[in-house]
Design a protein around this motif. Structure first.
Motif, mmCIF file in Angstrom:
data_model
loop_
_atom_site.group_PDB
_atom_site.id
_atom_site.type_symbol
_atom_site.label_atom_id
_atom_site.label_comp_id
_atom_site.label_asym_id
_atom_site.label_seq_id
_atom_site.Cartn_x
_atom_site.Cartn_y
_atom_site.Cartn_z
ATOM 1 N N LEU A 29 0.853 -1.186 0.000
ATOM 2 C CA LEU A 29 0.000 0.000 0.000
ATOM 3 C C LEU A 29 0.888 1.235 0.000
ATOM 4 N N SER A 30 0.594 2.203 -0.868
ATOM 5 C CA SER A 30 1.400 3.423 -0.918
ATOM 6 C C SER A 30 0.620 4.511 -1.635
ATOM 7 N N ALA A 31 1.108 5.747 -1.511
ATOM 8 C CA ALA A 31 0.591 6.817 -2.366
ATOM 9 C C ALA A 31 1.243 6.664 -3.732
ATOM 10 N N GLY A 32 0.482 6.952 -4.799
ATOM 11 C CA GLY A 32 1.018 6.778 -6.141
ATOM 12 C C GLY A 32 0.469 7.793 -7.118
ATOM 13 N N GLY A 33 0.671 7.530 -8.376
ATOM 14 C CA GLY A 33 0.369 8.484 -9.440
ATOM 15 C C GLY A 33 1.680 8.993 -10.002
#
Length: 315
Positions: free
Chosen positions: A41-45
């Motif tokens: 799980l992580s922040a992405g984009g």
């Protein structure tokens, strides 16, 4: 030692779920459960991945985007702060924070799915206001995944002009040309490129944006629109640089691939690190290749030791 060059990145933000060693070959079939193993799980984009990697490489970095007023948004903001990137996020109670699920097999091949509406609600006025408050302290402005942000497309040229008035270098990687991209969208990108210093697309999206069958033809066509340094990423074939009317190819490194998601973003971060260090364009591309090779072949964020080893091989 942290470099002081501040990077401002504008673009999409997702709560990313990476399903690892997923049996893609079996397909995602109706009414059938397909099981993987571990997930991350992580922040992405694209624009945030770039920002996170810049921070990891020693550049002070801020990210401008939008989240929903929801639990997923809380998680995204937590992950941004955990990465060391400064979040400059507007909160929209009428939008859902975007999420993305990446199904990745043992070869590093992936299927990507996404949903949510906050990225699509990111508006030009709020971004311009945030940019006015931050740009004076920056050295680089990064505009990534442009085609995904329909409301921002008509405003991107204004962002770039504001940056250049403040002696801030503008970097553009417009991202994938999906089925919703129109001819007008491409015209907005062409307009943006007239105020761009570094243009760093990947091969397929570059060919589609310029309506050509070869990288060299696209480079010569783009040169009529922009004076930016044009560097086209071509996966295992390396990166292509336009020098005058010639295309020069800098080969990539041969590595055992673990995961290719975010490979282009890692290249972009490595390129800007080289630029921040005062490297030539060619050496900045070599450093970018080293960062990308490490990123796709090692778990987690790329090892600075491995990056230096790959880079030194090319000297």
């Amino acid at each position: 030692m942290q470099l002081e060059n501040q990077v401002l990145s504008i673009g999409t933000i997702y709560l990313d779920i990476h399903c690892l060693t997923f049996p893609i070959g079996e397909g995602l079939l109706k009414n059938k459960e397909i099981k993987g193993t571990d997930y991350l799980l992580s922040a992405g984009g694209s624009a945030f991945n770039f920002a996170k990697l810049c921070k990891h490489l020693g550049l002070h970095t801020s990210f401008i985007g939008k989240r929903g007023n929801d639990a997923m948004g809380d998680l995204v903001e937590h992950e941004i702060k955990k990465s060391g990137v400064e979040p400059i996020l507007s909160i929209d109670s009428n939008a859902q924070t975007n999420i993305a699920v990446h199904y990745i097999n043992e070869k590093g091949e992936s299927i990507m799915t996404s949903c949510g509406s906050a990225n699509q609600a990111l508006d030009g006025d709020s971004v311009y206001t945030a940019l006015e408050k931050s740009v004076a302290n920056a050295s680089f402005l990064y505009l990534g995944g442009c085609y995904k942000l329909k409301q921002l497309l008509p405003k991107y040229a204004q962002f770039a002009q504001l940056a250049q008035k403040n002696n801030v270098k503008v970097i553009v990687d417009h991202g994938r040309v999906n089925n919703s991209v129109t001819t007008q969208d491409m015209k907005y990108v062409h307009q943006l490129l007239t105020f761009t210093d570094f243009y760093l697309p990947s091969k397929d999206e570059f060919l589609q944006t310029w309506g050509v069958s070869s990288i060299q033809k696209g480079m010569l066509k783009a040169r009529k629109v922009t004076a930016a340094e044009i560097i086209v990423k071509d996966s295992e074939h390396g990166a292509h640089v336009l020098k005058g009317s010639r295309m020069i190819t800098i080969p990539s490194h041969t590595v055992a691939v673990m995961n290719t998601v975010g490979a282009g973003d890692s290249f972009n971060a490595g390129f800007i690190l080289g630029t921040a260090r005062g490297y030539t364009i060619m050496d900045s591309v070599r450093l970018a290749n080293a960062v990308a090779a490490t990123y796709i072949s090692e778990p987690g964020l790329p090892s600075l030791k491995s990056i230096n080893n790959y880079f030194e091989k090319e000297q």
